[in-house]
Write an enzyme that holds these catalytic residues in place. Structure first.
Site, mmCIF file in Angstrom:
data_model
loop_
_atom_site.group_PDB
_atom_site.id
_atom_site.type_symbol
_atom_site.label_atom_id
_atom_site.label_comp_id
_atom_site.label_asym_id
_atom_site.label_seq_id
_atom_site.Cartn_x
_atom_site.Cartn_y
_atom_site.Cartn_z
ATOM 1 N N GLU A 1 -11.797 5.976 -27.576
ATOM 2 C CA GLU A 1 -10.610 6.589 -26.998
ATOM 3 C C GLU A 1 -9.377 5.761 -27.254
ATOM 4 O OE1 GLU A 1 -12.544 6.842 -23.197
ATOM 5 O OE2 GLU A 1 -11.288 5.235 -22.469
ATOM 6 N N CYS B 1 -2.369 2.445 -27.145
ATOM 7 C CA CYS B 1 -3.424 1.473 -26.878
ATOM 8 C C CYS B 1 -4.629 1.880 -27.731
ATOM 9 C CB CYS B 1 -3.730 1.551 -25.382
ATOM 10 S SG CYS B 1 -5.082 0.555 -24.861
ATOM 11 N N CYS C 1 -18.378 -2.310 -26.112
ATOM 12 C CA CYS C 1 -18.069 -3.747 -26.160
ATOM 13 C C CYS C 1 -19.312 -4.504 -25.724
ATOM 14 C CB CYS C 1 -16.904 -4.078 -25.236
ATOM 15 S SG CYS C 1 -16.358 -5.793 -25.354
ATOM 16 N N CYS D 1 -17.571 -7.708 -19.243
ATOM 17 C CA CYS D 1 -16.728 -8.204 -18.151
ATOM 18 C C CYS D 1 -17.032 -7.335 -16.929
ATOM 19 C CB CYS D 1 -15.254 -8.134 -18.526
ATOM 20 S SG CYS D 1 -14.892 -9.135 -19.974
ATOM 21 N N CYS E 1 -14.817 -4.240 -16.012
ATOM 22 C CA CYS E 1 -14.386 -3.362 -17.106
ATOM 23 C C CYS E 1 -15.432 -2.285 -17.374
ATOM 24 C CB CYS E 1 -14.142 -4.177 -18.366
ATOM 25 S SG CYS E 1 -13.775 -3.152 -19.805
ATOM 26 N N CYS F 1 -9.720 1.729 -19.775
ATOM 27 C CA CYS F 1 -10.448 1.961 -21.016
ATOM 28 C C CYS F 1 -11.920 2.275 -20.753
ATOM 29 C CB CYS F 1 -10.304 0.782 -21.963
ATOM 30 S SG CYS F 1 -10.873 -0.778 -21.319
#
Ligand code: SAH
Ligand code: SF4
Length: 402
Positions: A117, A130, A137, A141, A144, A377
């Site tokens: 996205e 962005c 990922c 984290c 996140c 995100c």
């Protein structure tokens, strides 16, 4: 009221796909032309023509390239496309923020088409896109949402560039295209709808450094997309050993996702800290090639209620950054379903911000944007997957009822 415009068709078959020239660099365009047996003496000129049409004018069809002979236009369209990733979903927030879920062409028979996205945030004097650098990922984290998704793969440079091409298409930001009817777009002499890029979408850019740097070079090329490197910011969770290379070989603006001032807490929020602790990360920042008061490093600090938001931590933050030309961005935590944190209270954030401000940093608490469309995100992707799963369950239920 947010607007969701499209939901996707099934992924295209990889066998039917020709190479898309959209997103290629000059060397790659040259190689594509050589494959068509274009004489060597013409390659430079033809590459310049394609470059202008693809990156300056946003052409979607070879037949629009009027300074290229008709027979060559036909040969180009037989061999190649100018395809961009498929737009799976688009949401427009009441504040003008737009969020796009894009699906890339499958790379092989097992690939269902990676989805990522990107988010567009308009302000009165600028428009920031962005972009994502990876599908998912690996870094997990704890605050996140992207970290909860399994990493599928790195994005290629053309796939990163394609996010900007899609945004400019959707926003009418190429010469000759109409501006979109709905939504705020920045205005002013020479202001483009997309004037800034931040690598703050899905993924860790410094784990995909070669492709990120190649994409930045194409985005910054003055004959095409023309975004100055001072308007392109690469954000990292702290891959300290790669920071020097990013500055020396490419030189975009740098942002660091700091989020904590003590290693024990940062180890929990950003587990990569166990590998590259705060001291090592800040040393790499001090040495970032080109850093100066005119080119400051942005430190991002997500405000988590009762976790990292005390006045003592604000004072420690200021102490830590002493001697580094820095900006501080305090980010209200953007909650997602099942998140183990809450956003700090407004008064707590104001107190934190005041301490940072009194130390000489302009540190407005960033206004949350696109809250009505889950703009943190990784969230549009999950939301779309949830809707698809819901649709599938509904279909299965109706089958059982038959
Ligand atoms: N991986 C890179 C870039 C992508 S994340 C990095 O970590 O810097 C971009 C920024 O969004 C980071 O500062 C990240 O910490 C922040 N972020 C992630 N999830 C968030 C959330 N739920 N609310 C607010 N900020 C978030
Ligand atoms: Fe990855 Fe950045 Fe999210 Fe951490 S904050 S999981 S590094 S995308």
């Amino acid at each position: 009221m947010p607007l969701a415009l499209t939901l996707a068709r099934p992924p295209p078959s990889p066998a039917s796909s020709k190479l898309s020239l959209a997103g290629l660099n000059r060397l790659e365009l040259g190689a594509a032309l050589r494959a068509l047996d274009i004489p060597e003496r013409d390659i430079r000129m033809r590459v310049a023509q394609l470059w202008h049409w693809i990156y300056f004018r946003g052409a979607r069809d070879f037949h629009a390239m009027l300074n290229i002979s008709k027979p060559l236009r036909s040969r180009l369209s037989e061999a190649f496309t100018l395809a961009l990733p498929e737009l799976v979903a688009e949401q427009v927030s009441s504040d003008g923020t737009r969020k796009w879920l894009l699906r890339f062409r499958p790379v092989d028979a097992h690939d269902k088409g990676a989805e990522i996205e990107c988010v567009y945030i308009p302000e009165s004097d600028r428009g920031t896109l962005c972009v994502s650098s990876q599908v998912g990922c690996t870094l997990n984290c704890s605050f996140c949402h992207t970290g909860t998704q399994r990493l599928a793969r790195n994005l290629t440079a053309p796939e990163i560039i394609a996010q900007l091409l899609v945004a400019r298409q959707r926003l009418g930001d190429f010469p000759g295209l109409d501006k979109p009817v709905a939504g705020l777009v920045p205005s002013g002499e020479g202001v483009r709808a997309v004037s800034n890029i931040v690598f703050m979408g899905m993924g860790e850019p410094l784990y995909n450094l070669d492709n990120v740097m190649a994409a930045v070079e194409t985005m910054a090329d003055g004959d095409g997309l023309s975004l100055s490197k001072r308007r392109i910011t690469v954000s990292t969770s702290g891959v300290a050993p790669q920071i020097e290379r990013l500055g020396a070989e490419c030189g975009p603006m740098l942002a660091i996702s700091l989020h904590a001032v003590r290693d024990d807490l940062r180890n929990k929020l950003v587990p990569l800290n166990k590998k590259y602790p705060i001291g090592e990360l800040l040393a790499a920042c001090r040495d970032y090639p080109g850093v100066s008061n005119a080119r400051r490093i942005t430190f991002e600090y997500v405000m988590l209620k009762g976790v990292n938001d005390t006045p003592a931590e604000a004072r420690q933050l200021v102490r830590l950054l002493k001697g580094i030309p820095a900006k501080i961005n305090l980010i209200p935590f953007n909650p997602w379903p099942g998140a183990p944190y809450e956003c700090s209270d407004w008064e707590t954030m104001e107190r934190f911000s005041e301490i940072v401000f009194n130390a000489g940093y302009a540190s407005p608490v960033r206004t949350p944007r696109g809250r009505d469309i889950l703009a943190a995100c990784g969230q549009l992707k999950s939301e779309t997957e949830r809707l698809r799963a819901g649709a599938k369950m509904a279909t299965e239920r109706s089958c059982l009822l038959k």
